[in-house]
Motif scaffolding. Structure first.
Motif, short mmCIF file in Angstrom:
data_model
loop_
_atom_site.label_atom_id
_atom_site.label_comp_id
_atom_site.label_asym_id
_atom_site.label_seq_id
_atom_site.Cartn_x
_atom_site.Cartn_y
_atom_site.Cartn_z
N GLY A 118 -30.85 -35.33 -26.17
CA GLY A 118 -30.01 -35.00 -25.03
C GLY A 118 -29.97 -33.49 -24.86
N THR A 119 -28.80 -32.97 -24.69
CA THR A 119 -28.64 -31.52 -24.48
C THR A 119 -27.66 -30.93 -25.49
N ILE A 120 -27.68 -31.46 -26.68
CA ILE A 120 -26.72 -31.05 -27.72
C ILE A 120 -26.80 -29.55 -27.99
N ARG A 121 -28.01 -29.05 -28.20
CA ARG A 121 -28.16 -27.63 -28.56
C ARG A 121 -27.80 -26.71 -27.39
N ALA A 122 -28.24 -27.08 -26.19
CA ALA A 122 -27.92 -26.26 -25.01
C ALA A 122 -26.41 -26.19 -24.79
N GLN A 123 -25.75 -27.33 -24.92
CA GLN A 123 -24.30 -27.33 -24.72
C GLN A 123 -23.59 -26.53 -25.81
N LEU A 124 -24.09 -26.57 -27.03
CA LEU A 124 -23.49 -25.77 -28.10
C LEU A 124 -23.62 -24.28 -27.79
N GLN A 125 -24.81 -23.86 -27.36
CA GLN A 125 -25.00 -22.44 -27.00
C GLN A 125 -24.10 -22.04 -25.84
N LEU A 126 -24.03 -22.89 -24.83
CA LEU A 126 -23.19 -22.59 -23.67
C LEU A 126 -21.73 -22.51 -24.07
N ARG A 127 -21.30 -23.43 -24.89
CA ARG A 127 -19.91 -23.46 -25.37
C ARG A 127 -19.58 -22.16 -26.11
N GLN A 128 -20.50 -21.69 -26.95
CA GLN A 128 -20.26 -20.45 -27.68
C GLN A 128 -20.09 -19.26 -26.72
N SER A 129 -20.97 -19.18 -25.73
CA SER A 129 -20.87 -18.08 -24.76
C SER A 129 -19.56 -18.15 -23.99
N LEU A 130 -19.21 -19.35 -23.52
CA LEU A 130 -17.99 -19.48 -22.72
C LEU A 130 -16.74 -19.18 -23.53
N GLN A 131 -16.73 -19.58 -24.79
CA GLN A 131 -15.56 -19.30 -25.63
C GLN A 131 -15.42 -17.80 -25.86
N LEU A 132 -16.52 -17.11 -26.06
CA LEU A 132 -16.49 -15.66 -26.22
C LEU A 132 -15.87 -15.01 -24.98
N LEU A 133 -16.13 -15.59 -23.81
CA LEU A 133 -15.67 -15.03 -22.54
C LEU A 133 -14.26 -15.48 -22.17
N GLY A 134 -13.61 -16.24 -23.06
CA GLY A 134 -12.23 -16.63 -22.82
C GLY A 134 -12.04 -17.89 -22.02
N ALA A 135 -13.13 -18.64 -21.78
CA ALA A 135 -13.01 -19.91 -21.06
C ALA A 135 -12.28 -20.92 -21.94
N LEU A 136 -11.58 -21.82 -21.30
CA LEU A 136 -10.86 -22.89 -22.01
C LEU A 136 -11.75 -24.12 -21.99
N THR A 137 -12.71 -24.16 -22.92
CA THR A 137 -13.69 -25.24 -22.93
C THR A 137 -13.10 -26.51 -23.51
N MET A 138 -13.23 -27.58 -22.77
CA MET A 138 -12.71 -28.88 -23.21
C MET A 138 -13.48 -29.33 -24.44
N PRO A 139 -12.77 -29.71 -25.51
CA PRO A 139 -13.46 -30.08 -26.75
C PRO A 139 -14.15 -31.43 -26.70
N GLY A 140 -13.77 -32.30 -25.84
CA GLY A 140 -14.40 -33.62 -25.74
C GLY A 140 -13.67 -34.44 -24.71
N PRO A 141 -14.21 -35.54 -24.32
CA PRO A 141 -15.44 -36.16 -24.80
C PRO A 141 -16.68 -35.38 -24.36
N GLU A 142 -17.76 -35.64 -25.06
CA GLU A 142 -19.02 -34.98 -24.76
C GLU A 142 -19.99 -35.99 -24.16
N VAL A 143 -20.85 -35.52 -23.26
CA VAL A 143 -21.87 -36.38 -22.65
C VAL A 143 -23.22 -35.72 -22.85
N PHE A 144 -24.06 -36.35 -23.65
CA PHE A 144 -25.43 -35.91 -23.91
C PHE A 144 -26.34 -37.08 -23.50
N VAL A 145 -26.84 -37.07 -22.29
CA VAL A 145 -27.65 -38.19 -21.81
C VAL A 145 -29.07 -38.04 -22.34
N THR A 146 -29.47 -38.96 -23.19
CA THR A 146 -30.80 -38.96 -23.78
C THR A 146 -31.72 -39.86 -22.96
N GLN A 147 -33.02 -39.61 -23.06
CA GLN A 147 -34.03 -40.41 -22.36
C GLN A 147 -33.59 -40.68 -20.91
#
Length: 183
Positions: A118-147
């Protein structure tokens, strides 16, 4: 409740744009989801910034500030965030008159890919950037659509019931998250 959705894929018929449309369809009552295209944004360059924000960046900033929340729908390219999305985040992260649109902004993310992860790694990188910038990122649920190629029909309609249910769950939780963060 106004949600601005940013798709990390620039392709018109991308799996992630299709997923974004599903999110808009299943959004809870009272939530409007509107896409903000990022395709016309130039590559970040401080020399360009010094001359003033390009219109495409200024317009996106205004829309981000006006929205109650941001929804990111991203593919994963080479184990990470696509360049176009990273570029948009880089432009938006710049402080203009002491403000940038991510600070204190409720955000959620999801993504689709043709692969098994799915997009696990991309979302992790994006989450890290947004948290650094002070965004209030929702911790879950997560959606990683595979195949994801097999989850949409030829017309771009989502045909996979468990994926639709996961997106519905995320959007319902996002509505609650926004209310809680804005309350």
């Amino acid at each position: 409740m106004r949600v601005l959705a940013i798709c990390g894929s620039l392709r018109a018929a991308s799996l992630n744009r299709k997923l974004l449309r599903v999110a808009a369809e299943v959004a809870p009552e009272g939530m409007a989801v509107e896409e903000a295209p990022i395709g016309g944004i130039p590559i970040f360059d401080e020399d360009i910034e010094a001359k003033g924000l390009p219109d495409s960046v200024a317009g996106l900033r205004e829309r981000c500030f006006a929205a109650d929340a941001l929804l990111f729908v991203t593919p994963e390219y080479n184990y990470g965030v696509p360049g176009g999305l990273k570029n948009a985040v880089d432009w938006l992260s710049r402080r203009v008159e002491g403000k940038q649109p991510f600070a204190g902004k409720p955000c959620a993310m999801m993504g689709a890919s043709g692969g098994m992860g799915g997009t696990i790694r991309a979302q992790l990188q994006l989450r890290q950037s947004l948290q650094l910038l002070g965004a209030l990122t929702m911790p879950g649920p997560e959606v990683f659509v595979t195949q994801a190629n097999g989850r949409f029909d030829a017309d771009g309609n989502l045909t996979d019931a468990p994926t639709r249910a996961a997106v519905e769950k995320l959007m319902a939780a996002f509505g609650q998250w926004i209310a809680r963060m804005k309350g």
